[in-house]
Design an enzyme around this catalytic site. Structure first.
Site, PDB file in Angstrom:
ATOM      1  N   TYR A 135       4.978  25.857 -16.530  1.00  0.00           N
ATOM      2  CA  TYR A 135       3.540  25.598 -16.691  1.00  0.00           C
ATOM      3  C   TYR A 135       2.982  26.400 -17.865  1.00  0.00           C
ATOM      4  O   TYR A 135       2.254  25.873 -18.704  1.00  0.00           O
ATOM      5  CB  TYR A 135       2.819  25.974 -15.397  1.00  0.00           C
ATOM      6  CG  TYR A 135       1.306  25.956 -15.472  1.00  0.00           C
ATOM      7  CD1 TYR A 135       0.606  24.776 -15.301  1.00  0.00           C
ATOM      8  CD2 TYR A 135       0.587  27.141 -15.678  1.00  0.00           C
ATOM      9  CE1 TYR A 135      -0.789  24.754 -15.347  1.00  0.00           C
ATOM     10  CE2 TYR A 135      -0.796  27.124 -15.727  1.00  0.00           C
ATOM     11  CZ  TYR A 135      -1.480  25.939 -15.568  1.00  0.00           C
ATOM     12  OH  TYR A 135      -2.856  25.928 -15.623  1.00  0.00           O
ATOM     13  N   GLY A 154     -10.418  18.656  -7.370  1.00  0.00           N
ATOM     14  CA  GLY A 154     -10.522  19.917  -8.084  1.00  0.00           C
ATOM     15  C   GLY A 154     -11.512  19.928  -9.231  1.00  0.00           C
ATOM     16  O   GLY A 154     -12.601  19.361  -9.170  1.00  0.00           O
ATOM     17  N   ILE A 155     -11.105  20.601 -10.300  1.00  0.00           N
ATOM     18  CA  ILE A 155     -11.959  20.753 -11.480  1.00  0.00           C
ATOM     19  C   ILE A 155     -12.359  19.402 -12.054  1.00  0.00           C
ATOM     20  O   ILE A 155     -13.515  19.177 -12.416  1.00  0.00           O
ATOM     21  CB  ILE A 155     -11.229  21.593 -12.548  1.00  0.00           C
ATOM     22  CG1 ILE A 155     -10.998  23.020 -12.042  1.00  0.00           C
ATOM     23  CG2 ILE A 155     -12.024  21.633 -13.853  1.00  0.00           C
ATOM     24  CD1 ILE A 155     -10.111  23.856 -12.961  1.00  0.00           C
ATOM     25  N   GLY A 156     -11.407  18.499 -12.147  1.00  0.00           N
ATOM     26  CA  GLY A 156     -11.663  17.190 -12.740  1.00  0.00           C
ATOM     27  C   GLY A 156     -12.761  16.419 -12.028  1.00  0.00           C
ATOM     28  O   GLY A 156     -13.580  15.751 -12.663  1.00  0.00           O
TER      29      GLY A 156
END
Length: 321
Positions: free
Chosen positions: A204, A53-55
């Site tokens: 979350y 993903g983003i990471g």
């Protein structure tokens, strides 16, 4: 003619495709990482959750800029696969994998110990890893799993690495939060799984509010050290963060997301902006939106007294584990 026939008309398909194209164009932001000339040669960066993903795209960007990148991941197999991909795409061999489970304070401490033993400097720390949609579940240390992974683990990790960040200054701490923090609440019994509603993204949202609150207080405590700390909303992004939700929710998310949500690469833009852009140098204690603009977070996130209390309680809870 039946009204349903409209959906079978070629014009419907063309207009739908055109709408999707326009929406995708609007998702772009003004700052382009590829146009940013900043180099990170000689710099060390840690990115949590860098295997997907983003990471992964944040780690790839840092690698392309010449940084020594430490991918902090829970899964060795997935971490090694991502590491190989990043090395190949960036041409940078100075990419390394270190295992950590952010839901375990014991694991976080061991990870930090290895970093302090092996690394002479740390210039960028990106707290990216996070989970959503988990059912009620306590860690072996008695913490709510989502709170441990999203808030308390990154909080402890950041504080354990502060001395190294200070000695390497100028350095930057970037914590990924969410626009959904505005729906979050602060109740410190949540840390231990008490008084929580496990419905969709409720837990979350609460953790993302704590991210901003504690990052703001951290920035205040770091004034004069040349270490900056900011939180950022990456946007609504098509990542694996939905994997714990019911299948029908995941299906709807993916269908709608195809047209309206960001890709992981697009979601990585605002965190990268906070971590490397010359425009953000010296800015600290702020909250960035997904278009890289400075925006005000919710009133709760701007409560200075609450920030001190939140930081102290998070510090107290993690210090005992």
């Amino acid at each position: 003619m039946c009204w349903m026939d409209v959906f079978y008309h070629p014009l419907w398909a063309v207009s739908t495709a055109l709408l999707a194209f326009v929406v995708r164009l609007q998702r772009r932001v003004g700052w382009d990482p590829r146009a940013c000339p900043v180099r990170l040669t000689g710099k060390t960066a840690i990115v949590t959750g860098a295997n997907t993903g983003i990471g992964k795209f944040i780690a790839l960007d840092f690698a392309r800029r010449g940084a020594r990148v430490i991918m902090a991941c829970r899964s060795e197999a997935r971490g090694m696969a991502a590491l190989k991909e990043i090395r190949e795409k960036s041409g940078n061999s100075n990419i390394h994998l270190q295992l950590v489970d952010l839901s375990s304070m014991e694991s976080v401490r061991k990870f930090a110990e290895r970093i302090l033993e092996e690394e002479k400097a740390l210039h960028i720390l990106v707290n990216n890893a996070g989970v959503s949609g988990l059912p009620k579940q306590l860690t072996k240390e008695g913490l709510d799993m989502t709170f441990a992974t999203n808030h308390l683990g990154p909080f402890l990790l950041t504080n354990l690495l502060l001395d190294l960040l200070k000695s390497s200054a100028p350095s930057r701490i970037v914590t990924l939060s969410s626009l959904n923090h505005k729906k979050g609440q602060v109740d410190f019994s949540h840390f231990h799984g008490e008084n929580l509603t496990y419905l969709m993204d409720t837990v979350y949202n609460n953790t993302k509010l704590h991210n901003i609150i504690c990052t703001s207080e951290l920035a205040r405590r770091l004034k004069g050290t040349d270490v900056t700390a900011n939180s950022v909303h990456p946007g609504v992004v098509m990542t694996e963060v939905m994997r714990h939700y019911p299948f029908i929710i995941q299906l709807l998310f993916n269908i709608i997301g195809f047209f309206f949500f960001k890709s992981p690469e697009e979601g990585a833009v605002s965190p990268i902006y906070c971590a490397v852009a010359e425009e953000t140098e010296g800015i600290t204690g702020k909250y960035f939106d997904s278009d890289c603009s400075l925006v005000l977070p919710s009133p709760l996130a701007r409560d200075a007294a609450l920030a001190v209390k939140d930081f102290e309680i998070s510090e107290r809870v993690t210090s005992k584990l």
